[in-house]
Design a protein around this motif. Structure first.
Motif, PDB file in Angstrom:
ATOM      1  N   PRO A 245       0.820  -1.219   0.000  1.00 39.63           N
ATOM      2  CA  PRO A 245       0.000   0.000   0.000  1.00 39.63           C
ATOM      3  C   PRO A 245       0.852   1.268   0.000  1.00 39.63           C
ATOM      4  O   PRO A 245       1.751   1.430   0.815  1.00 39.63           O
ATOM      5  N   GLY A 246       0.581   2.144  -0.941  1.00 40.13           N
ATOM      6  CA  GLY A 246       1.332   3.385  -1.050  1.00 40.13           C
ATOM      7  C   GLY A 246       2.578   3.260  -1.905  1.00 40.13           C
ATOM      8  O   GLY A 246       3.176   4.267  -2.300  1.00 40.13           O
ATOM      9  N   HIS A 247       2.996   2.026  -2.175  1.00 40.58           N
ATOM     10  CA  HIS A 247       4.201   1.788  -2.971  1.00 40.58           C
ATOM     11  C   HIS A 247       3.913   1.046  -4.272  1.00 40.58           C
ATOM     12  O   HIS A 247       4.759   0.986  -5.154  1.00 40.58           O
ATOM     13  N   GLY A 248       2.742   0.429  -4.367  1.00 44.29           N
ATOM     14  CA  GLY A 248       2.411  -0.335  -5.560  1.00 44.29           C
ATOM     15  C   GLY A 248       2.680  -1.818  -5.379  1.00 44.29           C
ATOM     16  O   GLY A 248       2.481  -2.375  -4.302  1.00 44.29           O
ATOM     17  N   GLY A 249       3.164  -2.446  -6.440  1.00 44.19           N
ATOM     18  CA  GLY A 249       3.404  -3.880  -6.405  1.00 44.19           C
ATOM     19  C   GLY A 249       4.875  -4.235  -6.316  1.00 44.19           C
ATOM     20  O   GLY A 249       5.731  -3.366  -6.114  1.00 44.19           O
ATOM     21  N   VAL A 250       5.162  -5.520  -6.499  1.00 49.85           N
ATOM     22  CA  VAL A 250       6.543  -6.005  -6.475  1.00 49.85           C
ATOM     23  C   VAL A 250       7.377  -5.316  -7.551  1.00 49.85           C
ATOM     24  O   VAL A 250       8.516  -4.897  -7.296  1.00 49.85           O
ATOM     25  N   LEU A 251       6.835  -5.190  -8.747  1.00 49.62           N
ATOM     26  CA  LEU A 251       7.596  -4.573  -9.837  1.00 49.62           C
ATOM     27  C   LEU A 251       7.791  -3.076  -9.631  1.00 49.62           C
ATOM     28  O   LEU A 251       8.733  -2.495 -10.167  1.00 49.62           O
ATOM     29  N   ASP A 252       6.913  -2.458  -8.859  1.00 48.17           N
ATOM     30  CA  ASP A 252       7.087  -1.033  -8.526  1.00 48.17           C
ATOM     31  C   ASP A 252       8.189  -0.856  -7.490  1.00 48.17           C
ATOM     32  O   ASP A 252       8.986   0.083  -7.564  1.00 48.17           O
ATOM     33  N   ARG A 253       8.243  -1.773  -6.539  1.00 48.82           N
ATOM     34  CA  ARG A 253       9.175  -1.635  -5.429  1.00 48.82           C
ATOM     35  C   ARG A 253      10.552  -2.231  -5.735  1.00 48.82           C
ATOM     36  O   ARG A 253      11.566  -1.757  -5.209  1.00 48.82           O
ATOM     37  N   PHE A 254      10.582  -3.257  -6.585  1.00 49.06           N
ATOM     38  CA  PHE A 254      11.839  -3.947  -6.862  1.00 49.06           C
ATOM     39  C   PHE A 254      12.339  -3.723  -8.288  1.00 49.06           C
ATOM     40  O   PHE A 254      13.217  -4.476  -8.747  1.00 49.06           O
ATOM     41  N   ASP A 255      11.815  -2.726  -8.982  1.00 49.16           N
ATOM     42  CA  ASP A 255      12.216  -2.504 -10.381  1.00 49.16           C
ATOM     43  C   ASP A 255      13.714  -2.219 -10.518  1.00 49.16           C
ATOM     44  O   ASP A 255      14.382  -2.733 -11.431  1.00 49.16           O
ATOM     45  N   SER A 256      14.263  -1.447  -9.610  1.00 45.11           N
ATOM     46  CA  SER A 256      15.697  -1.138  -9.657  1.00 45.11           C
ATOM     47  C   SER A 256      16.541  -2.345  -9.253  1.00 45.11           C
ATOM     48  O   SER A 256      17.589  -2.615  -9.847  1.00 45.11           O
ATOM     49  N   VAL A 257      16.085  -3.064  -8.247  1.00 48.36           N
ATOM     50  CA  VAL A 257      16.774  -4.283  -7.813  1.00 48.36           C
ATOM     51  C   VAL A 257      16.887  -5.258  -8.976  1.00 48.36           C
ATOM     52  O   VAL A 257      17.934  -5.882  -9.202  1.00 48.36           O
ATOM     53  N   MET A 258      15.817  -5.384  -9.736  1.00 50.79           N
ATOM     54  CA  MET A 258      15.783  -6.322 -10.861  1.00 50.79           C
ATOM     55  C   MET A 258      16.844  -5.992 -11.907  1.00 50.79           C
ATOM     56  O   MET A 258      17.477  -6.891 -12.462  1.00 50.79           O
ATOM     57  N   ALA A 259      17.038  -4.731 -12.178  1.00 47.58           N
ATOM     58  CA  ALA A 259      18.017  -4.340 -13.199  1.00 47.58           C
ATOM     59  C   ALA A 259      19.448  -4.550 -12.714  1.00 47.58           C
ATOM     60  O   ALA A 259      20.330  -4.946 -13.493  1.00 47.58           O
ATOM     61  N   VAL A 260      19.683  -4.301 -11.441  1.00 51.03           N
ATOM     62  CA  VAL A 260      21.042  -4.387 -10.890  1.00 51.03           C
ATOM     63  C   VAL A 260      21.515  -5.831 -10.741  1.00 51.03           C
ATOM     64  O   VAL A 260      22.680  -6.149 -11.021  1.00 51.03           O
ATOM     65  N   ALA A 261      20.626  -6.726 -10.317  1.00 49.47           N
ATOM     66  CA  ALA A 261      21.017  -8.100  -9.984  1.00 49.47           C
ATOM     67  C   ALA A 261      21.711  -8.843 -11.128  1.00 49.47           C
ATOM     68  O   ALA A 261      22.796  -9.397 -10.933  1.00 49.47           O
ATOM     69  N   PRO A 262      21.144  -8.891 -12.341  1.00 51.84           N
ATOM     70  CA  PRO A 262      21.828  -9.648 -13.403  1.00 51.84           C
ATOM     71  C   PRO A 262      23.160  -9.036 -13.820  1.00 51.84           C
ATOM     72  O   PRO A 262      24.093  -9.765 -14.166  1.00 51.84           O
TER      73      PRO A 262
END
Length: 279
Positions: A245-262
Motif C-alpha cells: 500500500p502506497g508503494h504499488g506492487g513487487v515490480l514497482d518496489r523492486f524494479d531497480s533491484v531487478m536491473a542491478v542483480a543480473p
C-alpha cells in the motif's frame, strides 16, 4: 504519505528478516515468490493475464527458474529460457489467429526479464571465491544498497534541488539533479559498506573499485526504474500491483533491484572482479 511510511517500515523489517536468514531456504522462497508475483503483475499490466495458454506457462517458469537456480545454479536459466521460447513459438504457430504473435512476444520477453532478474538475485547469494569461501553473503547486499540508496537519495535530492527534468515523457517527476544525487550517495554508501566489511570480516576492500561499481550500479538502478515506468506508461497503468500500500506492487518496489542483480551477477562470474572488491 503516512501509509507509505508505515508500509516502508514493515517492508524494511521483512527485509531484515530475509537478510538474516539468507543462508537458508527462506531466501530462495523469497526470490521465488517475488518472481511469481512479478510475472503475475506484468501479465496484468500487458493485459494477458486471462490468456491462459500464455499466462499459465509464464507463471510456471517464473517459479521453476529461481528454484532450479537454487538447486543446480548452473546453466538452468539458459535451458529453461530456450524451452520456454520453443513452447511460445509453437503456441504462435498452432493456435493461429486465436493467440496473436504480438501477445506471444510481449509475454515471452517480459516473463524472461522478470524471472531472470530474480533468479540472478538468488544466485548472487552463493557466489564464492576460488578458494571456496562464500562471499555471496556480502555481494548480494550490494544489489539492495545500489537500488534503494540510489532511489531514495535521487528522490530527496530531486525534491530539494531538482530543476531540470530527466526524461519527462517516461517519468515526469525525475530530475537530472536527483539522478546525480542518487549516484553520489550510492558511491558513498558503497564506501561505507566497504569500511563495515573490513571491520567485521577482515576483508580489505578496494575502495576505488567499490566506488566505480557503486557508480555503475546506481546508473543501472535508475535505468531499471525508468524501464518499469516506460512499460507502465505504454499500457496506461499507474502501478503494477497493490501488494505494498502506497508503494504499488513487487515490480514497482523492486524494479531497480531487478536491473542491478543480473549485471552484478555477470560481473561476479569473473573471480578477478571479486578479488578487486574483497581483497
Amino acid at each position: 504519505m503516512k501509509q507509505r511510511i508505515i508500509t516502508g517500515a514493515v517492508l524494511a523489517a521483512a527485509m531484515i528478516f530475509v537478510f538474516a536468514l539468507s543462508g537458508t531456504w527462506v531466501y530462495a522462497a523469497f526470490a521465488t515468490l517475488l518472481s511469481l508475483i512479478g510475472v503475475w503483475e506484468m501479465l496484468g499490466c500487458v493485459g494477458e493475464r486471462k490468456n491462459l495458454v500464455l499466462s499459465v506457462p509464464a507463471l510456471a517458469v517464473s517459479v521453476a527458474a529461481p528454484l532450479l537456480m537454487y538447486f543446480f545454479r548452473y546453466g538452468v536459466i539458459t535451458t529453461l529460457t530456450v524451452l520456454f521460447l520453443f513452447f511460445m513459438l509453437f503456441v504462435s504457430v498452432f493456435t493461429g489467429e486465436r493467440v496473436k504473435t504480438q501477445s506471444v512476444c510481449v509475454v515471452f520477453t517480459t516473463t524472461v526479464y522478470v524471472f531472470t532478474c530474480f533468479s540472478a538475485l538468488l544466485k548472487l547469494r552463493y557466489i564464492t571465491l576460488d578458494n571456496g569461501e562464500n562471499v555471496g553473503k556480502y555481494v548480494f547486499v550490494l544489489v539492495f544498497i545500489a537500488a534503494w540508496i540510489a532511489d531514495t537519495f535521487a528522490y530527496f535530492t530531486g525534491v530539494f534541488f531538482g530543476k531540470h527534468k530527466l526524461i519527462p515523457k517516461v517519468s515526469p517527476k525525475k530530475t537530472v539533479e536527483g539522478s546525480v544525487g542518487g549516484m553520489i550517495f550510492c558511491v558513498i554508501a558503497f564506501e561505507i559498506y566497504g569500511i563495515i566489511l573490513s571491520k567485521i570480516t577482515g576483508f580489505i576492500p578496494n575502495y576505488l573499485g567499490l566506488a566505480v561499481v557503486g557508480l555503475l550500479l546506481s546508473v543501472v538502478s535508475q535505468l531499471g526504474d525508468l524501464l518499469a515506468s516506460a512499460i507502465k506508461r505504454s499500457y496506461g497503468v499507474k502501478d503494477y500491483g497493490v501488494i505494498f500500500p502506497g508503494h504499488g506492487g513487487v515490480l514497482d518496489r523492486f524494479d531497480s533491484v531487478m536491473a542491478v542483480a543480473p549485471l552484478l551477477l555477470m560481473l561476479t562470474e569473473d573471480s578477478r572482479f571479486l578479488y578487486v572488491l574483497f581483497g
